[in-house]
Design an enzyme around this catalytic site. Structure first.
Site: not given
Lengths: 144, 287
Positions: B245, B250
């Protein structure tokens, strides 16, 4: 020291004296609890995308109203119920910049986020909070 | 939402429900850990007895861009009163995004007894369960950790480069605006910390939050996850996959889903992610 409006300077200076992170958190939570959502006479849901701070994951909206004497009034909505930092930032900006003239407000810069929240912010959180500050500055420029 | 055990996960033991946590608040063999993106949240109230693990302060090396080493992890575990035998339960804001990140870092040190509270903080709050402001104090423990093992679940840039050259699977879990590079070029908006926008060649864009039910933060069922990752994006359980990410937080959520809930054998998280790749000289980028 940056030439921030006086009320904002007071907060920044007070926070600069705090080395204990928990004490800083408690102060910021206190601000978050003072957050007031935009009143219905200014805006009602669904809020316009025009007022949304892009990429702030807390779903923050900003409204900027010019008052009769030439000062600005800011209103905020934080849609994420867990967006405590966004609420604190919004409450601080309202408490310190509402009532100021746009030429004073545009002196605020992005460093404000670190001065308020300290250095250990995540990149995403910093970007979101910076987005709120940038939105306020950008709106103010329109009223110069 | 179906019970966790009925959702078809390959390894349903990695999740516990809010009910389970409520029943184990005083379990001496369980340590509940809150890990958030918003640093203020824990102090506003947390699950009774939960300790706070702040990823910036507790999980990262204070100088280098890296995670803490063995000694630092041992100190952390000692401070929060965890032994190697204890079960740690992670939960947090943003649909457990940061809880999964902390879980992933703990796996670098092989703490096997680790689980995530399904739904995270938002589900706990929505169920009107108690949040407590008292900071718990636990006796320091003796925790002997192995050296950090980066081989199995972490990828570095040279490995990603090799991965690209070998046409292996990459999953970019950022938003479509970040994936396309559009976001980096929007005026008046925060800089993303990268000089170039776009994505690593041939990476599939599967935003991390697709794996959760947005109404309550719980993970989707295995069938729903297979639809997203396999039917819509042609990933296969035997694929060699690297997820990334912006800084690897994430993508640790997606790593958790692929590795644990769908049982993929070979998934790594590239924590250098776009803030590294988007700043590297002369690496391939697609838009």
């Amino acid at each position: 020291m940056d030439e921030y409006p006086a009320k904002l300077n007071e907060i920044v200076e007070a926070l600069s004296l705090i080395s204990d992170q928990q004490e800083r958190r408690d102060i910021l939570i206190d601000y978050a609890e003072r957050y007031k959502e935009v009143p219905p006479e200014i805006a009602m849901r669904p809020f316009s995308e025009e007022n949304k701070v892009p990429f702030c994951e807390s779903g923050v909206y900003v409204w900027t109203i010019r008052q009769a004497e030439g000062t600005l009034k800011f209103y905020f909505a934080v849609e994420n119920p867990q967006g405590i930092s966004a609420r604190a930032m919004s409450a601080i900006l309202d408490a310190t910049l509402s009532g100021e003239r746009p030429e004073s407000i545009i002196k605020v810069n992005e460093d404000l986020v670190y001065k308020i929240f300290g250095q250990s912010l995540s990149m995403g959180k910093n970007m979101g909070l910076t987005g709120i500050v940038q939105r306020v500055i950008r709106d103010s420029r329109k009223f110069l | 939402m179906a019970e966790i055990k009925d959702r078809g996960y390959v390894n349903s033991d990695v999740l516990v429900s809010t009910d389970w946590v409520a029943e184990h608040l005083n379990d001496k063999d369980v340590r509940i850990i809150e890990s958030n993106e918003d640093q203020l949240l824990y102090s506003t109230g947390h699950v009774l007895g939960a300790v706070h693990v702040d990823w910036t302060v507790d999980l990262n090396d204070p100088v280098r861009r890296d995670y803490l080493q063995r000694e630092g992890f041992e100190k952390l575990m000692s401070r929060i009163g965890v032994t190697p035998e204890m079960t740690v339960i992670f939960y947090g804001d943003k649909n457990n995004w940061w809880a999964c990140y902390a879980y992933w870092v703990f796996q670098l040190f092989g703490h096997k007894n680790a689980k995530v509270m399904d739904g995270g903080r938002i589900k706990w709050q929505n169920e009107k369960r108690e949040l407590n402001k008292e900071i718990p104090r636990y006796s320091a423990t003796e925790y002997k950790a192995p050296d950090r093992d980066d081989k199995k679940i972490r990828a570095f840039r040279d490995q990603v480069f090799e991965h690209v050259n070998n046409n292996l699977a990459l999953v970019d879990v950022r938003s479509p605006e970040e994936y396309s590079g559009k976001r980096l070029h929007m005026p008046d908006y925060p800089n993303e910390g990268a000089l170039r926008g776009g994505h690593i060649p041939r990476a599939k864009n599967i935003p991390w939050a697709k794996a959760v039910n947005l109404n309550d933060g719980t993970f989707k069922t295995a069938e729903e996850l297979k639809t997203i990752y396999e039917k819509e994006n042609n990933l296969k359980p035997d694929d060699n996959i690297i997820a990334y990410c912006r800084i690897g937080e994430r993508s640790s959520h997606t790593w958790f889903v692929l590795k644990n809930l769908l049982g993929y054998k070979n998934v790594r998280n590239y924590d250098g992610s776009w803030t590294e790749w988007g700043n590297l000289v002369n690496v391939p980028i697609e838009k």
